[in-house]
Design a protein around this motif. Structure first.
Motif, short mmCIF file in Angstrom:
data_model
loop_
_atom_site.label_atom_id
_atom_site.label_comp_id
_atom_site.label_asym_id
_atom_site.label_seq_id
_atom_site.Cartn_x
_atom_site.Cartn_y
_atom_site.Cartn_z
N LEU A 91 46.39 39.46 37.44
CA LEU A 91 45.43 39.52 36.57
C LEU A 91 45.70 40.81 35.76
N ASN A 148 40.99 40.58 32.51
CA ASN A 148 40.57 39.32 32.85
C ASN A 148 41.45 38.31 32.40
N ARG A 149 42.67 38.46 32.12
CA ARG A 149 43.72 37.57 31.91
C ARG A 149 45.00 37.13 32.79
N TRP A 150 45.30 36.03 33.22
CA TRP A 150 46.36 35.59 34.13
C TRP A 150 47.57 35.80 33.44
N ASP A 197 37.97 38.45 42.43
CA ASP A 197 38.12 38.90 41.20
C ASP A 197 38.45 37.83 40.15
N GLY A 253 35.98 35.62 40.11
CA GLY A 253 34.63 35.38 40.07
C GLY A 253 33.68 34.97 40.80
N ARG A 298 38.08 28.84 36.67
CA ARG A 298 39.14 29.60 36.24
C ARG A 298 40.66 28.97 36.50
#
Length: 609
Positions: free
Chosen positions: A21, A24-26, A71, A73, A81
């Motif tokens: 991460l 909040n972005r993969w 992490d 959610g 996700r």
């Protein structure tokens, strides 16, 4: 690192999410179809292969699993996700015309220092990408099918779309594997023939006599390959398996599956031992899901699965037969290192061939002496490669195999303007661990099983020292400087391929634990005489297979205690308990009820902790 699959997988999940991460972005793992798939398999493989670690159903998510993935959610957000992340992966590696992309990217290296692969070479499909896509797409299909049972309409529609994308990529990967399969023939007196006879003839007989013996042993394989090869007399030999990519001159596969265009083949029309092993793993994944495939796949896909399965079985039989061709009491695979028909020698190849023998034995009831010989090979390989024995500080060459790796050429990859490509291998330690765990799982005797588990624990100790101590990828792999003084800190990097192979080992270990628990209860001789159930602690010989005592069946705490003690008793390594393998428990003091203690045995003063 005593292997505790559940807890260790959860730890890896926690570190994987943190490393992946960015805000909040993969963040994809390596910028190519292979590394990105390996990163995702670190999560998806355990969650779809082990029921107790399923993350597709928020209503069934256990607290420790939710904590490891927090992490991503809350429990209800985790599968949602993942739907987005997995969809992004497939879209990223799909061309504008809808054709799936299976390129090797950074896995492909130039054989000339200072040069990079050309853009054309970068785009070539490789068997490794086909194989790992088979595994990942199966995991995705299983995940989406399960999630649709509880998802609301929007999420269910998203899951259905992802399943369709995964199904298309799976079809394309299977077609690619079929087009990369090859059978090569060569004369007995050729260079390739000489190398094969050198390995197969441990008794140093005349080549003609060894070739005749080999032909007889491979008669069933030849019959199965009759549509692919014709052997003209006893002075001709053959090999079957997979090349590194679609072979030159391979015809397109006639299929009604929607897979886009089928690329031209460029790979040398001869099997490569490493890529053969990789393709066999993909076929094995398909076989492991055979009970689910009729519900998951359409008839055309099932036809492709069947064709791959037939080839895989013949290839396993072929390599296992050559590796164990008895000659004066010796097996070729026991003669380290293995030499391929193009003259390359490596102990990594010995491990690959030993793995083929083990895979062939898995579907049989192997004799204990044959498994013991295989375990001896694994022990020798672990010691000679510095996994279970200290490597001298001046032995730079052997240590370098663990971080700079063993490089081998991809024959046929050169172009008029670009040199030949190479492939690099650094994962001998996790490969050793996986084969050792598999051997332990099919060992018929307690002594042999304990010896295999002991070797697995020692390899695990080696791997534990190689976890990265800091970011990026803290807690993941690989940091070879933790074991080898010859490797500088600069040699370490976050390697999703290495990490995924360790996860694969832990999944195999967890399956072994599950199978042991699922075995029917056996009774010892005294049970038969008295017709009364004997408490688990009362018969050491049978303790590994006994079910909890009747009074423990409705008491989870009692069942916990029984499992822990039984497992340690079966290992025969003292009384220090390494918290409930597969249960995610901490080590604790364990006490038997008095009525459960065997006669003449007192647990007091045994140093239990």
């Amino acid at each position: 690192m005593h292997i505790q699959p559940r807890q260790q997988i959860l730890d890896i999940w926690r570190y994987t999410v943190r490393a992946s991460l960015e805000g909040n972005r993969w963040r994809p793992g390596g910028g190519n179809s292979i590394s990105d798939a390996e990163q995702l398999l670190c999560l998806m493989s355990p969650s779809t292969e082990l029921d107790q670690l399923r993350i597709s159903r928020p209503d069934l998510l256990s607290p420790d699993v939710e904590d490891a993935l927090r992490d991503l959610g809350e429990a209800i957000e985790i599968p949602q996700r993942l739907l987005v992340i997995l969809t992004a992966y497939i879209n990223r590696y799909t061309g504008q015309d809808g054709t799936p992309v299976f390129s090797g990217g950074s896995y492909l290296r130039s054989s000339v220092d200072g040069m990079e692969p050309s853009p054309e070479q970068d785009q070539w499909d490789v068997v490794y990408s086909y194989a790992i896509s088979v595994r990942l797409m199966l995991a995705i299909i299983g995940f989406t099918r399960d999630h649709q049972r509880v998802a609301k309409s929007d999420a269910a529609e998203q899951a259905l779309t992802l399943e369709d994308l995964a199904s298309r990529r799976l079809s394309a990967a299977m077609v690619g594997l079929l087009r990369s399969f090859t059978v090569s023939t060569f004369a007995l007196d050729s260079v390739a023939g000489s190398h094969l006879m050198r390995m197969a003839d441990q008794g140093r007989q005349k080549p003609e006599k060894t070739a005749e013996k080999l032909h007889e042993a491979l008669r069933e394989v030849l019959a199965g390959l009759r549509d692919d090869v014709t052997i003209e007399g006893p002075r001709w030999l053959f090999e079957c398996g997979w090349s590194w990519g679609v072979v030159r001159g391979a015809s397109p596969i006639e299929t009604s599956a929607v897979i886009g265009r089928q690329p031209e083949g460029v790979a040398h029309n001869a099997p490569d031992l490493y890529f053969t092993t990789v393709a066999l793993e993909a076929a094995r994944a398909l076989a492991a899901n055979r009970t689910m495939l009729p519900a998951w796949l359409d008839p055309e896909q099932l036809r492709l699965v069947q064709q791959l399965g037939v080839r895989a079985e013949l290839v396993r039989m072929h390599w296992a037969t050559i590796a164990t061709l008895e000659s004066d009491g010796a097996w070729p695979v026991e003669d380290l290192p293995w030499r391929t028909t193009d003259g390359r020698e490596s102990e990594y190849y010995s491990l690959l061939v030993a793995g083929s023998v083990l895979s062939q034995m898995t579907g049989e009831r192997p004799a204990e002496d044959r498994l013991r010989r295989l375990l001896t090979i694994l022990e020798r390989l672990a010691e000679r490669n510095g996994v279970t024995a200290r490597m001298p500080g001046d032995d730079v060459g052997a240590a370098r195999n663990h971080y700079q790796g063993m490089s081998f050429p991809l024959i046929g990859s050169e172009t008029p303007t670009s040199p030949q490509l190479t492939w690099n291998l650094v994962d001998i330690a996790p490969a050793l661990l996986k084969r050792t765990v598999e051997l332990a799982a099919i060992s018929p005797s307690g002594a042999l099983r304990r010896a295999a588990i002991d070797l697995a624990d020692r390899i695990g100790d080696h791997l534990a020292l190689r976890r990265r101590p800091d970011s990026p990828g803290e807690g993941l792999w690989d940091s070879p400087a933790g074991v080898f003084s010859q490797a500088g800190a600069a040699e370490g990097r976050l390697d999703w391929g290495y990490t995924e192979r360790v996860v694969d080992c832990l999944v195999a270990a967890a399956r072994k634990v599950s199978r042991q628990r699922a075995r029917p209860a056996k009774t010892c001789p005294s049970d038969r005489a008295s017709r009364r159930p004997t408490p688990i602690a009362s018969c050491t010989r049978w303790v590994a297979w006994r079910q909890p005592a009747e009074g423990a069946r409705d008491n989870p705490g009692a069942r916990e205690r029984v499992t822990l003690v039984a497992r340690k008793r079966s290992h025969g390594a003292g009384w220090r308990l390494q918290a409930g393998i597969g249960e995610g428990l901490r080590a604790k003091r364990v006490e038997f009820p008095t009525r459960d203690c065997p006669r003449g045995v007192s647990l007091k003063g045994r140093g239990m902790s």
